[in-house]
Design a protein around this motif. Structure first.
Motif, mmCIF file in Angstrom:
data_model
loop_
_atom_site.group_PDB
_atom_site.id
_atom_site.type_symbol
_atom_site.label_atom_id
_atom_site.label_comp_id
_atom_site.label_asym_id
_atom_site.label_seq_id
_atom_site.Cartn_x
_atom_site.Cartn_y
_atom_site.Cartn_z
ATOM 1 N N HIS A 169 15.344 9.877 0.174
ATOM 2 C CA HIS A 169 15.819 10.058 1.548
ATOM 3 C C HIS A 169 15.877 8.717 2.295
ATOM 4 O O HIS A 169 16.829 8.466 3.042
ATOM 5 N N ARG A 170 14.885 7.855 2.078
ATOM 6 C CA ARG A 170 14.904 6.525 2.719
ATOM 7 C C ARG A 170 16.069 5.685 2.209
ATOM 8 O O ARG A 170 16.724 4.973 2.973
ATOM 9 N N LEU A 171 16.350 5.776 0.908
ATOM 10 C CA LEU A 171 17.473 5.034 0.333
ATOM 11 C C LEU A 171 18.793 5.526 0.928
ATOM 12 O O LEU A 171 19.665 4.719 1.293
ATOM 13 N N LEU A 172 18.936 6.843 1.072
ATOM 14 C CA LEU A 172 20.142 7.400 1.696
ATOM 15 C C LEU A 172 20.269 6.955 3.152
ATOM 16 O O LEU A 172 21.362 6.635 3.620
ATOM 17 N N ALA A 173 19.146 6.924 3.866
ATOM 18 C CA ALA A 173 19.162 6.475 5.264
ATOM 19 C C ALA A 173 19.604 5.009 5.348
ATOM 20 O O ALA A 173 20.391 4.633 6.222
ATOM 21 N N ARG A 174 19.128 4.180 4.422
ATOM 22 C CA ARG A 174 19.537 2.769 4.401
ATOM 23 C C ARG A 174 21.037 2.641 4.109
ATOM 24 O O ARG A 174 21.706 1.752 4.643
ATOM 25 N N LEU A 175 21.564 3.534 3.274
ATOM 26 C CA LEU A 175 22.985 3.525 2.977
ATOM 27 C C LEU A 175 23.790 3.708 4.269
ATOM 28 O O LEU A 175 24.722 2.953 4.549
ATOM 29 N N THR A 176 23.393 4.687 5.073
ATOM 30 C CA THR A 176 24.074 4.932 6.343
ATOM 31 C C THR A 176 23.853 3.783 7.318
ATOM 32 O O THR A 176 24.788 3.330 7.986
ATOM 33 N N GLU A 177 22.619 3.291 7.409
ATOM 34 C CA GLU A 177 22.302 2.197 8.340
ATOM 35 C C GLU A 177 23.110 0.942 8.044
ATOM 36 O O GLU A 177 23.676 0.327 8.957
ATOM 37 N N THR A 178 23.160 0.545 6.772
ATOM 38 C CA THR A 178 23.878 -0.686 6.433
ATOM 39 C C THR A 178 25.385 -0.509 6.608
ATOM 40 O O THR A 178 26.071 -1.430 7.041
ATOM 41 N N TRP A 179 25.890 0.685 6.295
ATOM 42 C CA TRP A 179 27.319 0.966 6.528
ATOM 43 C C TRP A 179 27.632 0.832 8.007
ATOM 44 O O TRP A 179 28.550 0.122 8.410
ATOM 45 N N ASN A 180 26.868 1.540 8.842
ATOM 46 C CA ASN A 180 27.148 1.566 10.281
ATOM 47 C C ASN A 180 26.917 0.212 10.944
ATOM 48 O O ASN A 180 27.511 -0.068 11.983
ATOM 49 N N ALA A 181 26.098 -0.647 10.335
ATOM 50 C CA ALA A 181 25.892 -2.002 10.843
ATOM 51 C C ALA A 181 26.978 -2.964 10.351
ATOM 52 O O ALA A 181 27.033 -4.116 10.783
ATOM 53 N N GLY A 182 27.825 -2.494 9.425
ATOM 54 C CA GLY A 182 28.858 -3.369 8.864
ATOM 55 C C GLY A 182 28.276 -4.447 7.967
ATOM 56 O O GLY A 182 28.858 -5.512 7.802
ATOM 57 N N ASP A 183 27.137 -4.169 7.354
ATOM 58 C CA ASP A 183 26.408 -5.125 6.528
ATOM 59 C C ASP A 183 26.783 -4.937 5.058
ATOM 60 O O ASP A 183 26.120 -4.195 4.327
ATOM 61 N N SER A 184 27.865 -5.580 4.618
ATOM 62 C CA SER A 184 28.352 -5.380 3.253
ATOM 63 C C SER A 184 27.340 -5.860 2.207
ATOM 64 O O SER A 184 27.175 -5.229 1.163
ATOM 65 N N ALA A 185 26.635 -6.949 2.465
ATOM 66 C CA ALA A 185 25.640 -7.439 1.513
ATOM 67 C C ALA A 185 24.457 -6.470 1.435
ATOM 68 O O ALA A 185 23.970 -6.162 0.339
ATOM 69 N N GLY A 186 23.991 -6.000 2.580
ATOM 70 C CA GLY A 186 22.893 -5.036 2.592
ATOM 71 C C GLY A 186 23.286 -3.735 1.935
ATOM 72 O O GLY A 186 22.504 -3.131 1.191
ATOM 73 N N TYR A 187 24.516 -3.286 2.188
ATOM 74 C CA TYR A 187 25.026 -2.061 1.585
ATOM 75 C C TYR A 187 25.075 -2.219 0.061
ATOM 76 O O TYR A 187 24.543 -1.389 -0.674
ATOM 77 N N ALA A 188 25.688 -3.280 -0.408
ATOM 78 C CA ALA A 188 25.810 -3.506 -1.854
ATOM 79 C C ALA A 188 24.440 -3.684 -2.507
ATOM 80 O O ALA A 188 24.248 -3.297 -3.659
ATOM 81 N N GLY A 189 23.492 -4.238 -1.771
ATOM 82 C CA GLY A 189 22.144 -4.441 -2.308
ATOM 83 C C GLY A 189 21.404 -3.156 -2.607
ATOM 84 O O GLY A 189 20.379 -3.168 -3.290
ATOM 85 N N LEU A 190 21.918 -2.027 -2.138
ATOM 86 C CA LEU A 190 21.310 -0.730 -2.420
ATOM 87 C C LEU A 190 21.743 -0.183 -3.775
ATOM 88 O O LEU A 190 21.265 0.859 -4.211
ATOM 89 N N PHE A 191 22.647 -0.911 -4.445
ATOM 90 C CA PHE A 191 23.176 -0.488 -5.734
ATOM 91 C C PHE A 191 22.645 -1.398 -6.842
ATOM 92 O O PHE A 191 22.302 -2.557 -6.599
#
Length: 126
Positions: free
Chosen positions: A7-29
């Motif tokens: 659930h925390r990982l999913l929340a980070r997915l939404t947070e980084t997307w909504n922040a426009g943080d492409s590096a943070g978003y990709a870092g979740l993969f």
């Protein structure tokens, strides 16, 4: 195994997307993740995910909350299958045409839980 970690990982997915943080978003993969967009584009690896989303995040597309909780099924202690719903808005206007079902595979890695696969499908009437 902890659904809370997923659930925390999913929340980070939404947070980084909504922040426009492409590096943070990709870092979740994972480094070698498979990522399939709603229109069928197959991205291979964290770098491709980051590069593609950098351009996408230039638009004001934000993820919203789903009406249903994600389904999390642990296939092993280190692998989880997730099916989640999602909505989004463009320039602050909710867009029902962008409602999706997303299937992800999460993998426990030395870095912590990361997504190894992502498949986004638009919800449409048959």
């Amino acid at each position: 195994m902890s659904a809370e970690e997923i659930h925390r990982l999913l929340a980070r997915l939404t947070e980084t997307w909504n922040a426009g943080d492409s590096a943070g978003y990709a870092g979740l993969f994972t480094e070698d993740a498979d990522y399939v967009t709603f229109f069928g584009l197959h991205l291979k690896g964290r770098q491709a995910i980051e590069e593609t989303h950098r351009g996408l995040f230039a638009r004001a597309i934000k993820l919203g909350e789903s009406d249903t909780a994600p389904s999390i099924r642990f296939l092993t202690g280190d692998v989880a299958l997730i099916v989640a719903g999602g909505t989004s808005s463009v320039d602050g206007v909710p867009d029902p045409g962008r409602t999706s079902t997303v299937t992800l595979t999460a993998l426990r890695t030395p870095e912590g839980w990361r997504f190894a696969s992502f498949q986004n499908s638009r919800v449409a009437r048959p």
